[in-house]
Scaffold this motif. Structure first.
Motif, short mmCIF file in Angstrom:
data_model
loop_
_atom_site.label_atom_id
_atom_site.label_comp_id
_atom_site.label_asym_id
_atom_site.label_seq_id
_atom_site.Cartn_x
_atom_site.Cartn_y
_atom_site.Cartn_z
N ALA A 147 0.82 -1.21 0.00
CA ALA A 147 0.00 0.00 0.00
C ALA A 147 0.85 1.26 0.00
CB ALA A 147 -0.92 0.00 1.21
N GLU A 148 2.00 1.24 0.72
CA GLU A 148 2.81 2.45 0.79
C GLU A 148 3.35 2.84 -0.58
OE1 GLU A 148 5.90 -0.80 1.80
OE2 GLU A 148 3.73 -0.49 1.76
N LEU A 149 3.56 1.85 -1.47
CA LEU A 149 4.01 2.14 -2.83
C LEU A 149 2.93 2.88 -3.61
CD1 LEU A 149 6.04 -0.95 -4.08
CD2 LEU A 149 6.75 1.43 -4.11
N LYS A 150 1.68 2.48 -3.43
CA LYS A 150 0.58 3.17 -4.10
C LYS A 150 0.50 4.62 -3.64
CE LYS A 150 -2.10 -1.09 -4.62
NZ LYS A 150 -3.30 -1.84 -4.23
N ILE A 151 0.72 4.83 -2.35
CA ILE A 151 0.64 6.20 -1.80
C ILE A 151 1.79 7.04 -2.33
CG2 ILE A 151 0.71 7.54 0.32
CD1 ILE A 151 -0.57 5.08 1.73
N TRP A 152 3.01 6.48 -2.34
CA TRP A 152 4.17 7.23 -2.86
C TRP A 152 4.00 7.54 -4.34
CZ3 TRP A 152 7.97 3.27 -0.32
CH2 TRP A 152 8.04 3.53 1.06
N LEU A 153 3.49 6.57 -5.10
CA LEU A 153 3.29 6.79 -6.53
C LEU A 153 2.22 7.85 -6.76
CD1 LEU A 153 4.05 5.99 -9.41
CD2 LEU A 153 2.37 4.15 -9.29
N ALA A 154 1.16 7.81 -5.95
CA ALA A 154 0.10 8.81 -6.06
C ALA A 154 0.64 10.20 -5.76
CB ALA A 154 -1.05 8.47 -5.12
N ASP A 155 1.47 10.30 -4.74
CA ASP A 155 2.07 11.59 -4.37
C ASP A 155 2.90 12.14 -5.53
OD1 ASP A 155 2.82 13.78 -2.86
OD2 ASP A 155 4.39 12.72 -1.78
N THR A 156 3.70 11.27 -6.14
CA THR A 156 4.53 11.68 -7.27
C THR A 156 3.66 12.06 -8.46
OG1 THR A 156 6.16 10.08 -6.48
CG2 THR A 156 6.57 11.05 -8.62
N ALA A 157 2.58 11.32 -8.66
CA ALA A 157 1.66 11.62 -9.76
C ALA A 157 1.04 13.01 -9.58
CB ALA A 157 0.56 10.56 -9.83
N VAL A 158 0.69 13.37 -8.36
CA VAL A 158 0.14 14.70 -8.10
C VAL A 158 1.17 15.77 -8.47
CG1 VAL A 158 -0.71 16.29 -6.33
CG2 VAL A 158 -1.43 13.91 -6.29
N SER A 159 2.42 15.53 -8.09
CA SER A 159 3.49 16.49 -8.40
C SER A 159 3.65 16.69 -9.90
CB SER A 159 4.82 16.02 -7.80
OG SER A 159 4.75 15.93 -6.40
N LEU A 160 3.35 15.63 -10.66
CA LEU A 160 3.47 15.69 -12.12
C LEU A 160 2.17 16.12 -12.79
CD1 LEU A 160 5.53 12.42 -12.65
CD2 LEU A 160 6.35 14.75 -13.04
N GLY A 161 1.14 16.34 -11.98
CA GLY A 161 -0.14 16.73 -12.55
C GLY A 161 -0.96 15.58 -13.08
N GLN A 162 -0.55 14.36 -12.77
CA GLN A 162 -1.30 13.18 -13.23
C GLN A 162 -2.40 12.87 -12.22
OE1 GLN A 162 -0.32 12.05 -16.32
NE2 GLN A 162 1.04 13.81 -16.11
N LEU A 163 -3.38 13.75 -12.17
CA LEU A 163 -4.39 13.70 -11.11
C LEU A 163 -5.33 12.50 -11.21
CD1 LEU A 163 -5.20 17.50 -10.74
CD2 LEU A 163 -3.31 16.16 -9.79
N PRO A 164 -5.80 12.10 -12.40
CA PRO A 164 -6.65 10.90 -12.46
C PRO A 164 -5.92 9.64 -11.97
CG PRO A 164 -6.87 12.18 -14.47
CD PRO A 164 -5.72 12.78 -13.72
N GLN A 165 -4.62 9.52 -12.34
CA GLN A 165 -3.85 8.37 -11.87
C GLN A 165 -3.72 8.40 -10.35
OE1 GLN A 165 -3.26 10.22 -14.54
NE2 GLN A 165 -1.69 9.36 -15.85
N ALA A 166 -3.49 9.58 -9.80
CA ALA A 166 -3.37 9.71 -8.34
C ALA A 166 -4.68 9.31 -7.67
CB ALA A 166 -2.98 11.13 -7.97
N GLN A 167 -5.79 9.77 -8.22
CA GLN A 167 -7.10 9.41 -7.66
C GLN A 167 -7.32 7.90 -7.68
OE1 GLN A 167 -9.36 12.20 -10.27
NE2 GLN A 167 -10.42 12.81 -8.40
N ALA A 168 -6.98 7.27 -8.81
CA ALA A 168 -7.17 5.82 -8.94
C ALA A 168 -6.30 5.06 -7.95
CB ALA A 168 -6.86 5.39 -10.37
N LEU A 169 -5.06 5.50 -7.77
CA LEU A 169 -4.16 4.82 -6.84
C LEU A 169 -4.64 4.94 -5.40
CD1 LEU A 169 -0.83 5.98 -8.48
CD2 LEU A 169 -1.44 3.58 -8.10
N LEU A 170 -5.05 6.13 -5.00
CA LEU A 170 -5.51 6.32 -3.63
C LEU A 170 -6.80 5.54 -3.37
CD1 LEU A 170 -4.79 10.10 -2.95
CD2 LEU A 170 -3.46 8.11 -2.25
N ALA A 171 -7.62 5.39 -4.41
CA ALA A 171 -8.87 4.64 -4.25
C ALA A 171 -8.62 3.16 -3.95
CB ALA A 171 -9.73 4.79 -5.51
N GLU A 172 -7.44 2.68 -4.33
CA GLU A 172 -7.11 1.26 -4.11
C GLU A 172 -6.56 1.00 -2.70
OE1 GLU A 172 -4.35 0.01 -7.06
OE2 GLU A 172 -5.65 0.49 -8.75
N VAL A 173 -6.24 2.06 -1.96
CA VAL A 173 -5.65 1.88 -0.63
C VAL A 173 -6.74 1.54 0.37
CG1 VAL A 173 -4.31 2.98 1.21
CG2 VAL A 173 -3.78 3.47 -1.19
#
Length: 281
Positions: A147-173
């Motif tokens: 789960a921590e990998l999904k959170i770290w990836l989501a955080d990085t996605a937000v920094s890159l503006g990949q907001l839908p990907q971040a939303q999808a990753l956080l929804a899986e936690v």
């Protein structure tokens, strides 16, 4: 102690055991007179040499250190005890295969994704989220249950503006894994979503709703989407234009520029690269 192999005596036994707070210590009780010990010794030595940060081979010569062997309750040779945090966690008597020994050691060795995570965190420290994103993505592919990998990836996605990907990753936690880091990333995402819905975008969306076939409006909206890093929506908008007219305005160039700006391994980039290829060929 820095060497991965050390000879143990009564004088340094306590110091060796203290090392088990930092790494797994393999206490090997051996004798030069034992054929099994002669088979096992080079195998253990080779294994610890591969993992010098995680493993320490502590060799006890039972011919010269019988009192030490007696304190550990050794009944036969060879005997190997695995010590972690001062306590025995596993062990075996006799000769085992490398495969069997590695199976015992696996819980204490680096996982394949750990090196990728370390590199990704280094890139984040260097303010390079694009490279970090790619490495976190590879690590998550190796360990999708973490789960921590999904959170770290989501955080990085937000920094890159990949907001839908971040939303999808956080929804899986799962709820049990939604710690303080998760909540911080979730708050960061919510702020980014608010910032991404600018007045300019809202105005263009209203105009396009009234004029759904206006390609110029679509291209302008795609530019605005990309300006706030809503890349997936920008690509979808541009793809719709290119499906109607492959040479319309600067749509193809903008489409390719967005693909080039997305991080390596990004799922959206792969998806829209395939769609463009299908359109061209």
């Amino acid at each position: 102690m820095t060497r991965p192999i050390v000879d143990v005596t009564l004088n340094n036994a306590r110091e060796v055991i203290e090392c088990s707070a930092r790494q797994l210590v393999l206490f090997q009780f051996w004798s030069a007179r034992s054929q099994g010990c002669q088979q096992l010794t080079p195998l253990l030595a080779a294994i610890v040499q591969r993992y010098p940060q995680q493993l320490l081979l502590a060799r006890v010569d039972c011919d010269n250190q019988p009192d030490l062997a007696m304190q550990f309750g050794v009944q036969s040779l060879p005997t190997v005890m695995l010590i972690k945090d001062g306590q025995p966690v596993d062990g075996f008597a006799g000769v085992e295969t490398e495969q069997a020994i590695m199976a015992r050691l696996q819980p204490y060795l680096p996982k394949p994704e750990d090196e990728l995570i370390a590199k990704a965190q280094q890139y984040l420290a260097e303010q390079n989220p694009a490279e970090a994103y790619s490495l976190f993505k590879q690590a998550l592919d190796l360990a999708p249950e973490r789960a921590e990998l999904k959170i770290w990836l989501a955080d990085t996605a937000v920094s890159l503006g990949q907001l839908p990907q971040a939303q999808a990753l956080l929804a899986e936690v799962k709820l049990a894994d939604q710690d303080s880091v998760f909540k911080a990333v979730q708050a960061k995402l919510e702020l980014a979503l608010e910032a991404a819905d600018s007045p300019e975008i809202q105005a263009l969306e209203q105009l396009l709703a009234a004029n759904p076939n206006d390609q110029s409006l679509k291209e302008q909206l795609a530019v605005q989407y990309q300006a706030v890093q809503r890349s997936e929506e920008a690509l979808a908008m541009l793809l719709g234009i290119l499906q109607q007219d492959l040479n319309y305005g600067g749509s193809k160039k903008l489409y390719l520029d967005i693909l080039a700006a997305l991080p390596k391994g990004d799922a959206v980039a792969s998806q829209y690269r395939r769609k463009l290829y299908s359109l061209l060929y």
